[in-house]
Design an enzyme around this catalytic site. Structure first.
Site, PDB file in Angstrom:
ATOM      1  N   LYS A   1       0.824  -1.161  -0.006  1.00 17.36           N
ATOM      2  CA  LYS A   1       0.095   0.034  -0.045  1.00 17.36           C
ATOM      3  C   LYS A   1       0.889   1.328  -0.008  1.00 17.36           C
ATOM      4  CE  LYS A   1      -3.713   2.123   2.437  1.00 17.36           C
ATOM      5  NZ  LYS A   1      -4.799   2.029   3.728  1.00 17.36           N
TER       6      LYS A   1
ATOM      7  N   SER B   1      -9.950   2.325   2.956  1.00 22.98           N
ATOM      8  CA  SER B   1      -8.938   3.027   1.944  1.00 22.98           C
ATOM      9  C   SER B   1      -8.059   2.088   1.271  1.00 22.98           C
ATOM     10  CB  SER B   1      -8.072   4.081   2.614  1.00 22.98           C
ATOM     11  OG  SER B   1      -7.187   3.368   3.730  1.00 22.98           O
TER      12      SER B   1
ATOM     13  N   SER C   1     -10.416   0.049   6.994  1.00 23.47           N
ATOM     14  CA  SER C   1      -9.733   0.036   5.765  1.00 23.47           C
ATOM     15  C   SER C   1      -9.072  -1.151   5.295  1.00 23.47           C
ATOM     16  CB  SER C   1      -8.950   1.376   5.833  1.00 23.47           C
ATOM     17  OG  SER C   1      -9.562   2.414   6.032  1.00 23.47           O
TER      18      SER C   1
END
Length: 495
Positions: free
Chosen positions: A78, A159, A183
């Site tokens: 990420k 997210s 998330s």
């Protein structure tokens, strides 16, 4: 090489050990998949050259008998984790071009154990969002489609949607995420994969771009519960560079998996039955309860009376911490700089151009609740309610070993569907936020399909530091659900 992209991490490690294929072959297969699915926009930065270098080094270590716990496994990282020599943006214009000189503790540990990095995945800007539609670099597209023929592009959740979309599309074998209010768990549910947020403090936050410091926690996505257990072990452990890191032993979770749930008590919180909750979510939850019973668990009803205050509490605390954390982006030290007439004008111009609408919204909310005259009324009161939410969980765990709930109130929705209503968007985290506020471990496991043929997940929430129980319950649900569905675009490619 298509079959190489459909294995679990556990299977791949066995294949590498048996010399069925090399790390270079495994990595190349995933690099090819990354090119095939570029239209999903899951990656901000692709690092195929670095990946191949790491894969070659992995093969050399294995040949010498020096392979690490994850040697040769291709992962997606990420783009909130700092990576030495590779751009790290948090999906924001204000950090475009920022190249760290160091690795985050989590990525350093993954690389130490031999993991291969395919690239940096997209996210909602600064991890603020539930849909992956707030990124400066464009929307991520969920590889799943509704079965009604509408062909609408769906959100992957947020997210950590770039990570979940990449894993669901079989581009990578695992992917890091961060979970502030859901998330990891919500995008895992939307994309039909497994995702775990460990106890707050289990994984170091050092080198992870901060959103809300008392809530952010690194975690992992995998194709199975066993995979998440293997990768989480590499990521976890005390870090003296992170003041919130806990000095606790890291168990061999994967080695302790297996067996049934005999002797366990699974709690069902009555407050998670929300008004207007879709019937298919309730039906899946009941099915999950039946699976837990069949595995030998005793089902007990529990109450978490302050659950209804969790979302408003979260949306006071998280923006408050964000407004403080994001004050460092001023156009002076790193990232975007927009010259102004004086220093104040430079600050204001840089932040106005560098931050997106959602980030600005949360900064303004956070600054407001921290301001003189409102600090006691909002922020201090929210912290008191947060304590009550934690006490609810502690009381519930006097009666049970873990909780079973839905992960999200719906399946994935279409891009743009909730864009005009921020409150509706925030409600996506209604089942995940309470565990985040309490700092507890939580996991989403794919358990079924919606009427539109989209994945739905069940969530397991455990006691602090008891990831093993979460993983064991998750694996029992996984075995019973036997979820094997894949996005149609993936099955077509495989054919």
């Amino acid at each position: 090489m298509t079959e190489l992209t459909h294995m679990t991490v556990a299977q791949a490690l066995k294949g590498l050990e048996n010399k069925d294929f090399s790390a270079v072959e495994l990595t190349q297969a995933h690099i090819d998949a990354m090119a095939n699915y570029r239209h999903l926009n899951a990656f901000i930065v692709e690092t195929p050259d670095l990946a191949m270098d790491q894969a070659k080094a992995s093969d050399e270590r294995r040949a010498k008998g020096e392979a690490g716990a994850l040697d040769g496994i291709p992962l997606a990282i990420k783009d909130l984790f700092c990576t030495k020599g590779v751009q790290t943006t948090a999906s924001s214009k204000i950090l475009e071009g920022f190249v760290p000189r160091y690795d985050s503790t989590v990525t350093a540990r993954l690389f130490r154990d031999g993991a291969v990095m395919l690239g940096k995945t997209a996210l909602d800007e600064f991890a603020m969002g539930s849909s992956n539609t707030t990124s400066y670099f464009g929307n991520v597209i969920n590889p799943w489609k509704r079965s009604d023929g509408s062909n609408a592009d769906l959100v992957p959740g947020g997210s950590s949607g770039g990570s979940s979309a990449a894993l669901a599309a079989r581009i990578c074998m695992g992917a890091t995420g961060t979970d502030t209010g859901g998330s990891i768990r919500q995008p895992a549910s939307f994309c039909g994969i497994t995702g775990i947020k460990p106890t707050y403090g289990r994984c170091s936050r050092w080198g992870v771009v901060a959103f809300a410091s008392s809530l952010d926690q690194p975690g992992i996505f995998g194709r199975s519960v066993e995979d998440t257990a293997i990768m989480l072990k590499s990521m976890s452990g005390f870090d003296p560079k992170d003041s919130t890191s806990a000095d606790r032993d890291v168990p061999d979770w994967a080695g302790q998996l297996g067996g049934d749930l005999k002797g366990m008590k699974i709690g069902i919180p009555k407050e998670y039955r929300m008004d207007g909750m879709p019937e298919e979510i309730e039906k899946l939850w009941q099915q999950g309860i039946a699976w837990a019973k069949e595995s030998g668990a005793e089902i007990v009803d529990v109450s978490l009376p302050h659950t209804k205050y969790a979302l408003p509490t979260y949306y006071i605390i998280a923006p408050a911490e964000a407004s403080s954390n994001l004050a460092r982006y001023d156009g002076v030290r790193y990232g975007l700089r927009v010259e102004g007439q004086d220093l104040t004008d430079t600050y204001e111009s840089t932040r106005a151009e560098g931050f997106g609408d959602e980030v600005k919204r949360r900064i303004m909310i956070g600054t407001y609740v921290l301001s003189a005259g409102y600090y006691d009324a909002y922020y201090i009161k929210a912290q008191k309610v947060r304590r009550l939410i934690l006490q609810d969980f502690e009381k519930a765990y006097e009666q049970c070993d873990a909780l079973l709930t839905p992960t999200a109130p719906s399946a994935a929705f279409a891009i743009g569907e909730n864009e005009d209503d921020p409150i509706k968007m925030y409600l996506n985290d209604v089942f995940t936020v309470p565990a985040s506020l309490a700092g507890l471990p939580g996991m989403s496991v794919p358990a079924g399909l919606s009427a539109d043929g989209l994945p739905l997940g069940l969530q397991i929430i455990g006691k602090a530091w008891d990831e093993l129980t979460v993983l064991k319950v998750g694996q029992a649900i996984e075995r019973a659900a036997n979820f094997s569905a894949l996005p149609e675009m993936v099955t077509k490619k495989a054919a």
